[in-house]
Each structure stands twice: as structure tokens, then as C-alpha cells.
Write an enzyme that holds these catalytic residues in place. Sequence first.
Site, PDB file in Angstrom:
ATOM      1  N   GLU A   1     -59.379 -78.305-122.164  1.00 50.68           N
ATOM      2  CA  GLU A   1     -58.523 -79.294-122.829  1.00 50.68           C
ATOM      3  C   GLU A   1     -58.915 -80.704-122.405  1.00 50.68           C
ATOM      4  OE1 GLU A   1     -57.732 -76.551-121.205  1.00 50.68           O
ATOM      5  OE2 GLU A   1     -55.763 -75.771-121.743  1.00 50.68           O
TER       6      GLU A   1
ATOM      7  N   CYS B   1     -53.203 -79.050-117.284  1.00 55.84           N
ATOM      8  CA  CYS B   1     -53.589 -79.627-118.573  1.00 55.84           C
ATOM      9  C   CYS B   1     -52.388 -80.202-119.319  1.00 55.84           C
ATOM     10  CB  CYS B   1     -54.299 -78.591-119.434  1.00 55.84           C
ATOM     11  SG  CYS B   1     -55.972 -78.276-118.835  1.00 55.84           S
TER      12      CYS B   1
ATOM     13  N   CYS C   1     -52.719 -74.601-119.079  1.00 58.43           N
ATOM     14  CA  CYS C   1     -52.137 -74.505-117.732  1.00 58.43           C
ATOM     15  C   CYS C   1     -51.305 -75.762-117.445  1.00 58.43           C
ATOM     16  CB  CYS C   1     -53.250 -74.347-116.701  1.00 58.43           C
ATOM     17  SG  CYS C   1     -54.167 -75.863-116.390  1.00 58.43           S
TER      18      CYS C   1
ATOM     19  N   HIS D   1     -61.194 -78.702-117.129  1.00 60.75           N
ATOM     20  CA  HIS D   1     -60.647 -77.684-118.022  1.00 60.75           C
ATOM     21  C   HIS D   1     -61.035 -78.030-119.471  1.00 60.75           C
ATOM     22  CE1 HIS D   1     -57.345 -76.092-115.089  1.00 60.75           C
ATOM     23  NE2 HIS D   1     -58.483 -76.353-114.477  1.00 60.75           N
TER      24      HIS D   1
END
Length: 342
Positions: free
Chosen positions: A145, A173, A170, A143
Site C-alpha cells: 500500500e 498501512c 495492516c 508494504h
Amino acid sequence: MREVKFDMLFSRRGALVMLAGACLAGRLMGKRSDSAAKAWLDAQDLRRLVPSFSVPSRERLLRSLNNRALRGQLPAAEVEGIGRAERKQVEALMVDLLPVAQLYARPPISSYRVGAVARGASGSLYWGANLEVPRQPLGYCVHAEQAAVANAFLHDEAGLVALAINAAPCGHCRQFLNELPNAPDLAVLIANHPPATMAALLPAAFGPSNLGMRERLFGGKSFDLELAPSPEEDLTRAALKAACQSYAPYSRSPSGIALRSLAGRTYAGSYIENAAFNPSLPPLQAALVSLIMGGEEPGDITAAVLVEVEDAPISQASAARDALGALAPAVTLRRVPARWKR
Ligand SMILES: [Zn+2]
């Protein structure tokens, strides 16, 4: 990443930015690694990506973006200079720069480009974007992040103070970010939303302290590993260094991967573990983040070495071979076992 899709669909501006980013990124991937010295972005690209910036600020940003040796870092002096010229706080700049971060996305499965910008304790900024591995489990995806955190970690940052993202992070994360030393205070800047702290985004969190762990990501600790016989080859040495710098306080299974590219560069990635195990970032994925930040593509990989401890509780070898097989089928991952220094 799903929530990004909805947010972007329901935000007209977001949808336009995403569309422009996708078109531009597709074009940029075409001109990517023909020559590492060639600029991969030009003034026109920047005008589209950060339309509110003045020409001198865009030129300044362009120089850093085209300097591939920076590998996804916007140095503190540049951040300060642009902030001063634009009369903006760094938090506002970070949100403005999200369309730039989206360029680094490689989403062959979802086609959704997510961008993140992390601010390190040094004041430098780090790009992050989502990376997907085709024909492999979704668990291999990175992801945005995570990519931004890994990018800062691989640059030896002392910690993170803020993170900007297109949409709310999400759950995966939030859990990953909870490994940061200052996790509750981390400022999370979401485009078109008021800033939030991680404490607000992840209440009643499960993290390192629940397992009695005092160590945190960016803690600066390293593992004492060695190879027998000691490594002669550069790539193996880079993988060993990445393994020593990995963050694996739970499994005590440090590992590192080093990739060689067509251009002859080396990109190393350290394993980053999580208290809840599953949002851990494997060393191959961390190395891929570095490769993409360096302006190259997974298809440019020519050699790969994994260093991990022999007989450790976990191994990265089979998952790394699978993911690498999907991205660079001609490359065979070489596994070099390490041992604890006596
Ligand atoms: Zn996420």
C-alpha cells in the site's frame, strides 16, 4: 503482511494466484535488466495473470507494462479503454489487476508477494508491492500500500480515490493512508470482500488534525531548499528536487534520494512522513519503489545521493546507508546538505 499469509493460505484461488505470481516473478527477475529496451512480460504471462481479459485488452495492458518510462503507471486513457472493452467498472478492474501488481514484489525475507493498485485523482492506476531489505530491521520494509501511494506521489498525482489490495490492510498501512487528504472517504477494495472506506477501517483515528496540522499528503506544497554551491550534477539535482517535494510537515526535515542505475537512469524518491512518525516512508525506500517500477533491481544501483537539511531535527543518512549497504554493497551513499532558501 502476516494477515496476507493467512488469507492466501485459506483461499485456494488466492494461493494459486500467489504461486503463479511467484514463479513468474522469479523468471522475470532473471530476464530483468539485460536490456532495458527488451520486453519483460509477454502475451503468455498476461494470459496467466489476467485470464478473464480479452486478447485486445491484454495487448493494451502489455504495452503499458513493457513501457518502462511509465514507471509503474497505467495511464487513465488505458484504464478507460480496458474498462470499456471488458465492460467493467474501474474498481473491478483494479481487483483483477492485483496479480500484475504482485510481480513487483521483492520479498527476500517473507517470500510473500503482496500487490496493491492505487487509483489517482487523474484516473490513472499505480502499481504497488512489498519490498523487503535483507539483513536489516523489518522497519525498513515497504508494504504494498505504501509503495502504491509513493508511486502515485512520485508521479505528481493530485490525490488518491481508491486502493485495491489482496487482503485487508495492516494497522501500519491504515495509519499511513490516514495522511491522505480524503482519508475517511478512500475506497479500500479488498479481493473477495465488499468495498470498505478508510473511515470504517480506521475508526477513532489519530492523524494530522490531532496535531493541528492542515497540510495533507498530495497537498502540492513544496519546500524551498537550495544547495551551496548550487548543484551541477544531475543526480544531486534530482535528489534536491525530491527533497523539496517531500512531505514532512511534522519534523520539518525534508529529504530526497536519487539513485543512478546501470542503465544510466535516475530514480528519485521523496520522504513521506506520518503523524504517528513510525509508518513514515524514508526517501531511499520511495526511490527503490520507483526503481523497481522502472523495471530495474536494487543490485543495478551504481550511485546514490541523499539531500537533506543540514542540522535538521532528524536525518535519513545512517538508515539509508544501512539499507543501501544490504541491497547494493558496492555503492556509497553521498550526503549533500541543503539549506533553506532565504
Ligand atoms: Zn501494511
